[in-house]
Design a protein around this motif. Structure first.
Motif, PDB file in Angstrom:
ATOM      1  N   UNK A 181       0.806  -1.222   0.000  1.00 33.82           N
ATOM      2  CA  UNK A 181       0.000   0.000   0.000  1.00 33.82           C
ATOM      3  C   UNK A 181       0.837   1.269   0.000  1.00 33.82           C
ATOM      4  N   UNK A 182       2.152   1.138   0.118  1.00 31.71           N
ATOM      5  CA  UNK A 182       3.022   2.312   0.245  1.00 31.71           C
ATOM      6  C   UNK A 182       4.231   2.160  -0.660  1.00 31.71           C
ATOM      7  N   UNK A 183       3.990   2.300  -1.955  1.00 34.87           N
ATOM      8  CA  UNK A 183       5.057   2.107  -2.938  1.00 34.87           C
ATOM      9  C   UNK A 183       6.181   3.125  -2.776  1.00 34.87           C
ATOM     10  N   UNK A 255      -6.631  -6.125  -0.004  1.00 40.65           N
ATOM     11  CA  UNK A 255      -7.506  -4.990  -0.320  1.00 40.65           C
ATOM     12  C   UNK A 255      -7.231  -3.850   0.651  1.00 40.65           C
ATOM     13  N   UNK A 256      -7.376  -2.638   0.147  1.00 44.44           N
ATOM     14  CA  UNK A 256      -7.065  -1.432   0.920  1.00 44.44           C
ATOM     15  C   UNK A 256      -8.143  -0.375   0.689  1.00 44.44           C
ATOM     16  N   UNK A 257      -8.466   0.344   1.745  1.00 40.04           N
ATOM     17  CA  UNK A 257      -9.409   1.452   1.654  1.00 40.04           C
ATOM     18  C   UNK A 257      -8.687   2.708   2.125  1.00 40.04           C
ATOM     19  N   UNK A 258      -8.484   3.634   1.214  1.00 38.68           N
ATOM     20  CA  UNK A 258      -7.738   4.865   1.514  1.00 38.68           C
ATOM     21  C   UNK A 258      -6.382   4.554   2.143  1.00 38.68           C
ATOM     22  N   UNK A 259      -5.717   3.528   1.606  1.00 34.67           N
ATOM     23  CA  UNK A 259      -4.390   3.159   2.072  1.00 34.67           C
ATOM     24  C   UNK A 259      -4.360   2.286   3.302  1.00 34.67           C
ATOM     25  N   UNK A 290      -6.942  -1.347  -4.544  1.00 34.24           N
ATOM     26  CA  UNK A 290      -6.956  -0.146  -3.715  1.00 34.24           C
ATOM     27  C   UNK A 290      -8.222   0.651  -4.012  1.00 34.24           C
ATOM     28  N   UNK A 291      -9.017   0.877  -2.980  1.00 35.37           N
ATOM     29  CA  UNK A 291     -10.227   1.674  -3.105  1.00 35.37           C
ATOM     30  C   UNK A 291      -9.994   3.033  -2.460  1.00 35.37           C
ATOM     31  N   UNK A 292     -10.254   4.080  -3.214  1.00 37.79           N
ATOM     32  CA  UNK A 292     -10.125   5.445  -2.703  1.00 37.79           C
ATOM     33  C   UNK A 292     -11.497   6.114  -2.734  1.00 37.79           C
ATOM     34  N   UNK A 293     -11.858   6.765  -1.649  1.00 35.79           N
ATOM     35  CA  UNK A 293     -13.105   7.514  -1.592  1.00 35.79           C
ATOM     36  C   UNK A 293     -12.990   8.600  -0.544  1.00 35.79           C
TER      37      UNK A 293
END
Length: 616
Positions: A181-183, A255-259, A290-293
């Motif tokens: 999640x943190x490239x 899976x990730x939500x907002x990191x 990665x889900x961003x919202x």
């Protein structure tokens, strides 16, 4: 029994029961603190599976001397200040429990130096009385947290720890998840003095893929589809494995939500459902998504370990994830460009994978007219009604030019402007190889046939190509896709009455319409083949044409089919589309291409114009 306030040490140890499950839990909390502090390089040193030592060093912002003691106090945090911050959390940590809880069950040393501070300072907490001592220390910019003898003062908790190997496996998995999640952060993980994992900073898409391969294996990347889709404040991107890449265990589901790394039931259900019957029941999907919202649309404060979240619009999020993943998987089973020789006999699904333009299915469509799943391996939405014999006969009539087509042909082969003539004259001056095609704006092409220049209508040729495609479409039904959000359009009373009378015919074209008001229609499904078209304008154009035809004569299947064929034509032409069309014509008429060119073009004699130009 009387009510009393719990002592600070006991309260922290109770909190530690939720926060500190095992060494991996400590590492998760501390590394997330480093990320919140803006670190770009984090080192994790482990001894004896974390039972002996956990040391996290970073190059983040650091903590000033005056706040070191406060940082080890319960419910002390710099990440939220009031209720508004709590309703829009954009950091990984926010409760202020981690350091206090860890220090209550271990010997913790916190050393930090902000860049603006001349020297570093160190705070130590021993766990029994929660007393904190602060002293000067040597340390570069950033923070190091050293945790020794985890659960040394809580034997009951310590005996539940597993073997050194098992605990380190959990630690390694946590670092993998965080690294994915943190490239743009470099990570180094050591165990008993040996470097086990090292993830270098990644800044490009190629480097991102390399890190994913480093975590999930090269085989995953080789068999994964990269997706990226944005719609109404939601963005989903990452990698999802093709159904052929099956897993017997659920070990590659990230899976990730907002990191924030998640093990959320809603997300996992949407992804699993997107495979439909493409994945065996005993197998698991593999993905890194990665889900961003908007932070205000998700509540991250619903699970003690923050593994789950609550979405304010859970069904909408579920359907968005499902639709994007499902469409990518379905399209991965459809050749992006069919071999030209096979186009006449293939099922035409000629839409490309343009992930940012997905028309996403809306799974809760409940209208009785909505086509249901076909149950095929592709999981595509289709209308299962088979074409009638009358419809097939109507299609055969399309092979010979009808009055509609003849009128269209004559209108399209005319030169539309003086600019077109000028362009054609310029091409005539050049040497054009026999049979070669040259694009002329807006939608014409010039061709040299036996040393004579011919003008071709690209639209007319496109209609010929579309007829061939329509054979497969009409026999196997037109694939229809539900829209993520239905579209409303305004119509005239005549158009409303027309739709009301011909709802089933529209469905035969893959278009599902719902009557909303006397001047309003709702578009619920749209043909996948027309994904390149603007939906509202396409329906408006189709209605105008069909209503006009209905006034002159009774509509039959050929009218509906021809209207759809026209919608399949691109609205604009360029050199690329002209070249593609030419290749398709060559494949369709390999032996009679010259004859087709003569029959479907106009010989333009520009002798006088050329002479005039040559005399200049």
């Amino acid at each position: 029994m009387s009510i009393e306030i719990l002592p600070a040490r006991l309260a922290n140890q109770i909190a530690a029961g939720e926060v500190v499950e095992r060494p991996a839990s400590v590492i998760k909390e501390l590394v997330e603190n480093s990320l919140d502090a803006g670190a770009t390089s984090i080192r994790i040193d482990i001894e004896k599976g974390g039972a002996k030592r956990i040391r996290i060093s970073d190059n983040g912002h650091g903590i000033v001397k005056e706040e070191l003691t406060l940082a080890l106090s319960r419910h002390a945090t710099s990440k939220i200040k009031d209720l508004n911050d709590l309703e829009a959390i954009n950091s990984l940590g926010f409760r202020g429990e981690a350091l206090a809880s860890i220090s209550s069950v271990a010997r913790l040393t916190l050393t930090s130096k902000p860049a603006e501070q001349e020297s570093a300072w160190q705070a130590c907490a021993q766990g029994r009385d929660m007393d904190v001592t602060v002293q000067p220390a040597a340390h570069p910019n950033g923070t190091t947290i050293d945790v020794l003898d985890l659960f040394f003062n809580t034997p009951a908790r310590r005996k539940f720890m597993r073997t050194e190997k098992t605990e380190f496996t959990h630690i390694e998995e946590v670092i993998k998840r965080i690294a994915l999640a943190n490239f743009k952060v470099a990570f180094t993980l050591t165990h008993n003095g040996n470097i086990i994992r090292q993830y270098r900073l990644a800044t490009t898409q190629i480097q991102y893929a390399k890190r994913v391969a480093q975590v999930c294996g090269q085989a995953f990347i080789d068999n994964a589809l990269e997706i990226s889709c944005q719609h109404e404040g939601l963005q989903l991107h990452g990698w999802i494995a093709q159904p052929s890449y099956t897993r017997k265990q659920n070990d590659l589901s990230y899976s990730y939500v907002n990191g924030r790394m998640m093990k959320d039931k809603l997300i996992n259900h949407a992804i699993r459902q997107s495979y439909n019957d493409m994945l065996p029941s005993e197998c698991y999907p593999a993905f890194v998504l990665f889900l961003q919202l908007d932070c205000r649309d998700v509540d991250v404060n619903v699970h003690p370990a923050k593994h789950e979240v609550r979405f304010h619009q859970g069904r909408y999020v579920h359907d968005f994830i499902y639709s994007v993943c499902n469409q990518a998987l379905v399209e991965s089973h459809t050749p992006l460009t069919l071999p030209l020789e096979e186009e006449q006999n293939a099922s035409i699904e000629e839409y490309r994978v343009e992930s940012k333009e997905y028309i996403a299915p809306l799974t809760q469509v409940s209208d009785s007219r909505t086509p249901q799943y076909s149950g095929t391996a592709s999981g595509a939405y289709t209308n299962r009604t088979q074409p009638s014999s009358a419809a097939v006969n109507a299609y055969q009539n399309l092979i010979t030019p009808s009055a509609i087509e003849q009128q269209d042909r004559h209108s399209q082969i005319q030169v539309e402007s003086e600019a077109t003539i000028d362009n054609f004259v310029a091409i005539q001056k050049d040497v054009l190889e026999e049979g070669a095609l040259q694009f002329i704006a807006p939608h014409f092409a010039a061709c040299n046939i036996e040393q004579k220049m011919h003008l071709i209508s690209l639209r007319h040729w496109q209609i010929k190509l579309n007829k061939e495609k329509m054979k497969a479409l009409w026999q196997q039904n037109i694939i229809s896709q539900p829209l993520l959000l239905p579209i409303k359009i305004k119509v005239t009373s005549a158009q409303f009455s027309f739709v009301e009378s011909y709802l089933s015919e529209f469905e035969r074209l893959g278009i599902v319409l719902q009557l909303v008001a006397p001047d309003r229609l709702q578009i619920r499904q749209f043909p996948a083949l027309l994904r390149h078209r603007d939906i509202s304008s396409s329906i408006t154009e189709l209605l105008a044409q069909l209503v006009a035809n209905n006034q002159d004569e009774e509509l039959n299947a050929s009218h509906w089919q021809h209207a759809f064929i026209l919608l399949m034509c691109p609205t604009n032409y360029d050199e690329s589309s002209t070249k593609k069309q030419w290749q398709q014509m060559l494949a369709m008429y390999p032996q009679t291409i010259k004859q087709e060119l003569r029959l479907n073009s106009v010989n333009v004699d520009l002798t006088s114009a050329i002479q005039e130009l040559n005399s200049v």
